[in-house]
Scaffold this motif. Structure first.
Motif, PDB file in Angstrom:
ATOM      1  N   TYR A  61      23.238  71.820 -22.788  1.00 32.81           N
ATOM      2  CA  TYR A  61      23.821  70.471 -22.727  1.00 32.81           C
ATOM      3  C   TYR A  61      23.718  69.755 -24.070  1.00 32.81           C
ATOM      4  N   GLY A  63      24.139  65.677 -25.515  1.00 32.92           N
ATOM      5  CA  GLY A  63      24.292  64.284 -25.110  1.00 32.92           C
ATOM      6  C   GLY A  63      25.010  63.477 -26.177  1.00 32.92           C
ATOM      7  N   THR A 102      22.551  67.891 -14.841  1.00 29.18           N
ATOM      8  CA  THR A 102      21.802  66.915 -15.653  1.00 29.18           C
ATOM      9  C   THR A 102      21.342  65.747 -14.775  1.00 29.18           C
ATOM     10  N   SER A 104      22.099  62.773 -16.107  1.00 31.21           N
ATOM     11  CA  SER A 104      22.930  61.758 -16.767  1.00 31.21           C
ATOM     12  C   SER A 104      24.267  61.690 -16.049  1.00 31.21           C
ATOM     13  N   VAL A 108      28.101  63.582 -21.515  1.00 30.58           N
ATOM     14  CA  VAL A 108      27.507  64.914 -21.434  1.00 30.58           C
ATOM     15  C   VAL A 108      28.530  65.932 -21.931  1.00 30.58           C
TER      16      VAL A 108
END
Ligand SMILES: [Ca+2]
Length: 208
Positions: A61, A63, A102, A104, A108
């Protein structure tokens, strides 16, 4: 346009109202366009044994806020991401909830890698739904991309001609910018099954 290629009617014959009705009819039908056919996919050089294969797809991932898959690719060139929990299958339509595995719900990027099992040779029809950008590679070929920011949107039907059964490398680049997110992969394998999510047992990855 040569004479032989002219359609058998003219705008004047149908009238503008007629064209409007045709457009409405097209909008109300399911969006099944002429299927694209892709062949020449290359299976994994070393076919994994069951005991080496972990379930799901591996994911790295990132961010940040992306507007296009190429921005994610550039970002990945000079930033380290983090390894997320494996993605069991691509069946995410989570509204404003967390993106993939995630915690989030926005901003992403994901580099999803692993293997997909085509158990039989033949024609597999696949469809992708994405929100936001996606690029799908299988067996060394780019199968589909819808690379920019958008709401939930389906691909056309895409036909994969699989000449050799087995595990094929798969890579999905994906990002969610803001609001809702979706990443789904459907298939209709050869045989009597109907189109459905690619099941979890058709995905695997080798632990790095
Ligand atoms: Ca979104």
């Amino acid at each position: 346009m040569t004479k032989s290629q002219r359609p058998p009617y003219s705008v004047r014959q149908i009238g503008l109202a007629g064209l409007g009705a045709m457009a409405l009819a097209m909008v109300s039908l399911p969006t099944i366009s002429t299927a694209e056919t892709i062949s020449g996919l290359t299976p994994a050089k070393i076919q994994p044994s069951a005991d080496h294969l972990k379930p799901g797809l591996a994911v790295q991932y990132y961010g940040a806020q992306f507007n296009h898959i190429t921005e994610l690719i550039q970002w990945m060139d000079y930033k380290d991401g983090w390894s997320g929990d494996p993605i069991p299958m691509l069946n995410y339509q989570v509204g404003a909830g967390n993106v993939l595995t995630t915690s989030s719900n926005d901003m992403v990027g994901a580099d999803i890698t692993g293997l997909i099992n085509f158990e039989r040779s033949g024609s597999y029809t696949i469809m992708v739904q994405s929100n936001d950008g996606v690029r799908l590679n299988i067996g060394g070929k780019m199968i589909y991309e819808d690379p920019d920011v958008h709401g939930d949107r389906f691909s056309d039907e895409i036909t994969l001609e699989i000449s050799e059964p087995g595990w094929y490398p798969v890579r999905v680049l994906y990002f969610e910018k803001k609001n809702t997110s979706t990443l789904e992969l459907y298939w209709d394998p050869p045989g009597p099954q109907e189109i459905d999510y690619v099941p979890a047992e058709a995905f695997g990855h080798i632990r790095k």
